[in-house]
Design an enzyme around this catalytic site. Sequence first.
Site, PDB file in Angstrom:
ATOM      1  N   ALA A  60       1.079  -6.837  -0.569  1.00 59.56           N
ATOM      2  CA  ALA A  60       1.063  -5.429  -0.148  1.00 59.56           C
ATOM      3  C   ALA A  60       2.354  -4.755  -0.593  1.00 59.56           C
ATOM      4  CB  ALA A  60       0.942  -5.344   1.374  1.00 59.56           C
ATOM      5  N   THR A 101      -2.295  -4.043   9.297  1.00 54.33           N
ATOM      6  CA  THR A 101      -1.115  -3.672  10.092  1.00 54.33           C
ATOM      7  C   THR A 101      -1.435  -2.814  11.316  1.00 54.33           C
ATOM      8  OG1 THR A 101       0.918  -2.342   9.962  1.00 54.33           O
ATOM      9  CG2 THR A 101      -0.811  -1.754   8.438  1.00 54.33           C
ATOM     10  N   ASP A 102      -0.540  -2.885  12.301  1.00 52.27           N
ATOM     11  CA  ASP A 102      -0.607  -1.997  13.476  1.00 52.27           C
ATOM     12  C   ASP A 102      -0.386  -0.535  13.073  1.00 52.27           C
ATOM     13  OD1 ASP A 102       2.015  -2.766  12.746  1.00 52.27           O
ATOM     14  OD2 ASP A 102       2.815  -2.305  14.730  1.00 52.27           O
ATOM     15  N   TYR A 125       1.993   4.571   4.125  1.00 55.04           N
ATOM     16  CA  TYR A 125       1.783   3.119   4.227  1.00 55.04           C
ATOM     17  C   TYR A 125       0.547   2.840   5.099  1.00 55.04           C
ATOM     18  CZ  TYR A 125       2.480  -1.659   5.954  1.00 55.04           C
ATOM     19  OH  TYR A 125       2.291  -2.976   6.309  1.00 55.04           O
TER      20      TYR A 125
HETATM   21  N1  NAP Z   1       6.400  -6.909   7.491  1.00 56.81           N
HETATM   22  C1  NAP Z   1       5.847  -6.447   8.609  1.00 56.81           C
HETATM   23  O1  NAP Z   1       6.534  -6.145   9.581  1.00 56.81           O
HETATM   24  C2  NAP Z   1       4.358  -6.284   8.691  1.00 56.81           C
HETATM   25  C3  NAP Z   1       3.809  -5.761   9.865  1.00 56.81           C
HETATM   26  C4  NAP Z   1       2.421  -5.641   9.947  1.00 56.81           C
HETATM   27  C5  NAP Z   1       1.619  -6.029   8.898  1.00 56.81           C
HETATM   28  N2  NAP Z   1       2.177  -6.503   7.761  1.00 56.81           N
HETATM   29  C6  NAP Z   1       1.295  -6.894   6.660  1.00 56.81           C
HETATM   30  O2  NAP Z   1       1.452  -8.283   6.459  1.00 56.81           O
HETATM   31  C7  NAP Z   1       1.273  -8.612   5.089  1.00 56.81           C
HETATM   32  C8  NAP Z   1       2.442  -9.445   4.601  1.00 56.81           C
HETATM   33  O3  NAP Z   1       3.634  -8.720   4.782  1.00 56.81           O
HETATM   34  P1  NAP Z   1       5.055  -9.340   4.431  1.00 56.81           P
HETATM   35  O4  NAP Z   1       5.976  -8.949   5.516  1.00 56.81           O
HETATM   36  O5  NAP Z   1       4.926 -10.770   4.043  1.00 56.81           O
HETATM   37  O6  NAP Z   1       5.413  -8.457   3.168  1.00 56.81           O
HETATM   38  P2  NAP Z   1       6.365  -8.794   1.933  1.00 56.81           P
HETATM   39  O7  NAP Z   1       7.388  -9.792   2.327  1.00 56.81           O
HETATM   40  O8  NAP Z   1       6.777  -7.472   1.387  1.00 56.81           O
HETATM   41  O9  NAP Z   1       5.357  -9.511   0.932  1.00 56.81           O
HETATM   42  C9  NAP Z   1       4.400  -8.830   0.203  1.00 56.81           C
HETATM   43  C10 NAP Z   1       4.342  -9.487  -1.153  1.00 56.81           C
HETATM   44  O10 NAP Z   1       3.338  -8.828  -1.945  1.00 56.81           O
HETATM   45  C11 NAP Z   1       3.833  -8.727  -3.267  1.00 56.81           C
HETATM   46  N3  NAP Z   1       3.113  -7.707  -4.035  1.00 56.81           N
HETATM   47  C12 NAP Z   1       3.365  -6.387  -4.124  1.00 56.81           C
HETATM   48  N4  NAP Z   1       2.503  -5.805  -4.983  1.00 56.81           N
HETATM   49  C13 NAP Z   1       1.675  -6.788  -5.424  1.00 56.81           C
HETATM   50  C14 NAP Z   1       0.579  -6.820  -6.321  1.00 56.81           C
HETATM   51  N5  NAP Z   1       0.167  -5.722  -6.951  1.00 56.81           N
HETATM   52  N6  NAP Z   1      -0.040  -7.994  -6.553  1.00 56.81           N
HETATM   53  C15 NAP Z   1       0.381  -9.135  -5.937  1.00 56.81           C
HETATM   54  N7  NAP Z   1       1.416  -9.165  -5.089  1.00 56.81           N
HETATM   55  C16 NAP Z   1       2.052  -8.005  -4.830  1.00 56.81           C
HETATM   56  C17 NAP Z   1       5.288  -8.388  -3.073  1.00 56.81           C
HETATM   57  O11 NAP Z   1       6.026  -8.630  -4.259  1.00 56.81           O
HETATM   58  P3  NAP Z   1       7.322  -7.710  -4.558  1.00 56.81           P
HETATM   59  O12 NAP Z   1       8.187  -7.804  -3.333  1.00 56.81           O
HETATM   60  O13 NAP Z   1       7.890  -8.344  -5.771  1.00 56.81           O
HETATM   61  O14 NAP Z   1       6.819  -6.311  -4.769  1.00 56.81           O
HETATM   62  C18 NAP Z   1       5.655  -9.352  -1.941  1.00 56.81           C
HETATM   63  O15 NAP Z   1       6.029 -10.623  -2.440  1.00 56.81           O
HETATM   64  C19 NAP Z   1       1.068  -7.271   4.370  1.00 56.81           C
HETATM   65  O16 NAP Z   1      -0.294  -7.040   4.239  1.00 56.81           O
HETATM   66  C20 NAP Z   1       1.644  -6.257   5.334  1.00 56.81           C
HETATM   67  O17 NAP Z   1       1.035  -4.994   5.168  1.00 56.81           O
HETATM   68  C21 NAP Z   1       3.537  -6.660   7.637  1.00 56.81           C
END
Ligand code: NAP
Length: 283
Positions: A60, A101-102, A125
Amino acid sequence: MKIVITGAGGQLGKALIQLFTDKDYEVFPYNKQQLDITNRTNIKEILDKIQPDFLINTAAFTQVDLCETEIEKAYLINGIGPYYLASETKEKKIRFFHISTDYVFSGEKLTPYLEEDSPGPKTIYGKSKQLGEALALATYENTTIIRTSWLYGHGGNNFVNTIKKLANYSQEIRVVYDQYGCPTYTKDIGIVLKQLLTKPSGIYHVANSGSCSWFELAKEIISFLNKRVNIIPVSSKEYGVKTPRPKYSVLSPKKLNSNGIFLQDWKEGLHEYLKKEAGSSEY
Ligand SMILES: NC(=O)c1ccc[n+]([C@@H]2O[C@H](COP(=O)([O-])OP(=O)(O)OC[C@H]3O[C@@H](n4cnc5c(N)ncnc54)[C@H](OP(=O)(O)O)[C@@H]3O)[C@@H](O)[C@H]2O)c1
């Protein structure tokens, strides 16, 4: 069972690779360079080659403020990417799990959000993530959406790690007190995901139980680390938050609990995480 994990370079992706690496699963992790979820041919080729039983999409564009200016990119990765994944998994009869996500909620409610509550995102987002959910669900009946919140995990950029770092050289840290949510340990999502692999498709809210404000979370981190840092509560306005987040995005565990799945309390999850961070060179 074969599992493809997309977004494997991210904090949740890393946790899932660790958790699913055992005798029951064969894990095929792909980071952005190896599998770009906005490239349909790329998805097709990998799924043809691996022929997995499950695909879990953690990829994402998660930077909430940047999404406000890089709007096209946000909709492409968070909206169209999940649509491509749903289409391709449907064609190959692979069960599709998509993380959401929330922030798809407005934050106006005063009680925990249920799966059937209407989304009403206010940020790009949140809107782009809602589009991803809607397209995936409309495309493939075997889609499971996992909405989670306020994630932290080993090796990730997250609030807990930021406070930990700041506590090493600041005497005072200003933290907002008027946003409430459920801090969630990535490891706990992995444990639940394993159980959801055999449950019916649909939307599930998956977060550590209980809730708090960012201010309360920061206080708990500092208290656990036994640091002498003053945490100052400030409003989002005083803090100068660029993109207003939902005021209250607590996710209800009711549906999960009725399926016999329970997550530990957010404080227990946080303590477990901080202990692991402190005690192991692996992290
Ligand atoms: N973080 C939070 O607090 C939170 C809260 C609620 C829900 N979520 C959801 O949980 C999930 C995981 O979040 P996370 O915290 O692990 O996020 P993250 O650490 O930002 O990981 C997301 C990964 O997706 C990669 N990415 C971006 N564009 C892409 C593409 N086109 N194809 C393939 N990979 C791609 C990013 O690479 P780059 O970094 O190199 O761009 C990154 O490695 C997401 O769906 C997010 O919306 C997160």
